[in-house]
Design a protein around this motif. Structure first.
Motif, PDB file in Angstrom:
ATOM      1  N   ASP A 159       0.838  -1.198   0.000  1.00 22.16           N
ATOM      2  CA  ASP A 159       0.000   0.000   0.000  1.00 22.16           C
ATOM      3  C   ASP A 159       0.872   1.247   0.000  1.00 22.16           C
ATOM      4  OD1 ASP A 159      -2.485   1.170  -0.121  1.00 22.16           O
ATOM      5  OD2 ASP A 159      -2.815   1.175   2.044  1.00 22.16           O
ATOM      6  N   GLN A 215       4.281  -3.521   7.928  1.00 23.12           N
ATOM      7  CA  GLN A 215       4.895  -2.387   8.622  1.00 23.12           C
ATOM      8  C   GLN A 215       4.748  -1.122   7.780  1.00 23.12           C
ATOM      9  OE1 GLN A 215       6.315  -2.743  11.783  1.00 23.12           O
ATOM     10  NE2 GLN A 215       5.488  -4.839  11.621  1.00 23.12           N
ATOM     11  N   THR A 216       4.353  -0.030   8.401  1.00 25.97           N
ATOM     12  CA  THR A 216       4.136   1.224   7.686  1.00 25.97           C
ATOM     13  C   THR A 216       5.167   2.268   8.093  1.00 25.97           C
ATOM     14  OG1 THR A 216       1.757   0.812   7.509  1.00 25.97           O
ATOM     15  CG2 THR A 216       2.488   3.087   7.209  1.00 25.97           C
ATOM     16  N   GLU A 217       5.767   2.908   7.103  1.00 28.27           N
ATOM     17  CA  GLU A 217       6.702   4.011   7.312  1.00 28.27           C
ATOM     18  C   GLU A 217       6.202   5.220   6.530  1.00 28.27           C
ATOM     19  OE1 GLU A 217       9.398   4.249   9.190  1.00 28.27           O
ATOM     20  OE2 GLU A 217       9.457   2.166   9.888  1.00 28.27           O
ATOM     21  N   ARG A 218       6.530   6.394   7.028  1.00 23.90           N
ATOM     22  CA  ARG A 218       6.087   7.632   6.389  1.00 23.90           C
ATOM     23  C   ARG A 218       7.292   8.357   5.786  1.00 23.90           C
ATOM     24  NH1 ARG A 218       0.911   8.490   8.235  1.00 23.90           N
ATOM     25  NH2 ARG A 218       0.893  10.686   7.656  1.00 23.90           N
ATOM     26  N   THR A 263       3.416   0.888   3.145  1.00 27.79           N
ATOM     27  CA  THR A 263       3.241  -0.324   3.940  1.00 27.79           C
ATOM     28  C   THR A 263       3.871  -1.503   3.217  1.00 27.79           C
ATOM     29  OG1 THR A 263       1.176   0.495   4.896  1.00 27.79           O
ATOM     30  CG2 THR A 263       1.586  -1.879   5.041  1.00 27.79           C
ATOM     31  N   ALA A 295       2.558   7.428   3.095  1.00 23.47           N
ATOM     32  CA  ALA A 295       2.729   6.239   3.928  1.00 23.47           C
ATOM     33  C   ALA A 295       2.958   5.022   3.037  1.00 23.47           C
ATOM     34  CB  ALA A 295       1.504   6.029   4.804  1.00 23.47           C
TER      35      ALA A 295
END
Length: 378
Positions: free
Chosen positions: A174, A189-192, A185, A183
């Motif tokens: 995503d 795990q999601t990082e910005r 994913t 963002a």
């Protein structure tokens, strides 16, 4: 001022070069790779790609090719590795083909770096290639073979050495614009990030469904042919032949075989590389075998090896270098097939400088402002 956080999704042909360029600039660069840099499933598989200065589509690419050549040399100098074999290449084009006018204009710009020959002159110098009587042949002395898997590994390693991070075997599921941030994913795990560059090749439409109307995903075949008994590949150079008999060929490094590939019309449409058919049938081989019989009769006409891989094209064959249609913080790099590998270092430079708001090293306006064509608009 905080250091910009930039993510690159895909570290293949374009993504590895982009990450290398970002790693030399003032940012925090992170790459996501579905497999590992240099894998064989995407457009970079097959051991060799053609580098050439002769342009056959649009003379606006001429400065792009010149800058790419400089950056190839920079990457080799920075790593101490040989990534290309510059020993010359041939371009074959019928006098009546639209590409011939552009090729001859390109030859004028290149001056004594090229030689233009008639079909008869080329046949005398390069007898292993059959020619049609109305063809012109151009010897590009500064052209040759790129080693793609090695190059991708090298660019990724150079980015690592400069402080970039690469997450391997990481499937991004995503990408969402959230205000001024994006963002990403991957594996739950999601990082910005401040900006995201998507260079996912044939997986672009799978990852970004809104891009599907702009792209044609295809399964491509590379094939390798041995010389006939008593023949050899001695003296053969890499080549490209323009429409209506579009093909390209590169001798293997060990001189054992000739790698051949065909153009878009002979590629298999697929919905996704994840679900596409991987087996190769005799029907799949008919077109390339016919080409061998007509233009390379000293080769056996059944390949010793064949490898399918995946590429993405745009519908007008001009690469997509632009923000995602619905997410301004996402720069999409897609549809490079046919001219991506030789220009990949400069595309990486353009993308890196674009997301950081830096002045471009060369005029890239025609790429960044290019026309975006959806399949429903054709």
């Amino acid at each position: 001022m905080t250091t910009p956080r930039i993510a690159v999704i895909g570290t293949g042909t374009i993504g590895s070069q982009t990450l290398w360029q970002l790693s030399k600039l003032d940012c925090e660069a992170t790459g996501y790779e579905l497999f590992s840099p240099g894998h064989s499933r995407g457009a970079a598989g097959g051991e060799s790609r053609l580098f050439r200065h002769i342009e056959i589509e649009d003379l606006q690419y001429q400065p792009i090719l010149e800058r790419a050549d400089e950056l190839w040399k920079d990457l080799e100098a920075a790593t101490g590795l040989k990534l290309r074999d510059i020993s010359g290449a041939l371009t074959f084009s019928a006098e009546s083909a639209p590409a011939t006018r552009i090729a001859l204009q390109s030859a004028v710009l290149l001056g004594d770096r090229v030689e233009v020959m008639t079909a008869a002159e080329a046949k005398s110098r390069f007898p292993m290639y059959e020619t049609d009587p109305d063809e012109i042949v151009i010897l590009d002395k500064g052209a040759g073979t790129i080693f793609p898997e090695k190059t991708i590994r090298t660019a990724a390693a150079a980015a690592n050495a400069n402080g970039a991070t690469i997450h391997t075997e990481a499937r991004v599921t995503d990408i969402v614009q959230d205000g001024d941030e994006v963002a990403v994913t991957a594996d739950g795990q999601t990082e910005r990030y401040d900006r995201v560059i998507v260079a996912a090749g044939a997986w672009t439409a799978t990852l970004l469904p809104d891009m599907a109307p702009y792209l044609a995903t295809r399964r491509v075949l590379s094939t390798w042919f041995l010389p006939r008994t008593g023949e050899s590949l001695e003296g053969m150079l890499p080549y490209i032949r323009t429409e209506p008999n579009y093909s390209y060929g590169l001798p293997t490094v060990d001189g054992l075989a000739m790698k051949l590939g065909l153009g878009f019309a002979n590629h298999l449409p697929v919905d996704s590389p994840d679900t596409a058919r991987m087996n190769v049938t005799d029907e799949d081989l008919q077109a390339v075998r016919s080409l061998v019989r007509r233009f390379l009769p000293h080769l056996e006409d059944y390949p010793m090896r064949m490898t399918p891989y995946f590429e993405a094209y745009t519908h007008n064959r001009h690469e997509y270098v632009a923000p995602h249609p619905g997410m301004p913080g996402v720069l999409v790099l897609a549809g490079f097939s046919g001219k991506g590998f030789k220009t990949s270092p400069v595309i990486g430079e353009i993308a890196a400088r674009e997301v950081l708001g830096l002045e471009q090293k060369i005029d890239a306006k025609f790429l960044l402002d290019g026309q975006r064509v959806r399949v429903q608009d054709l």
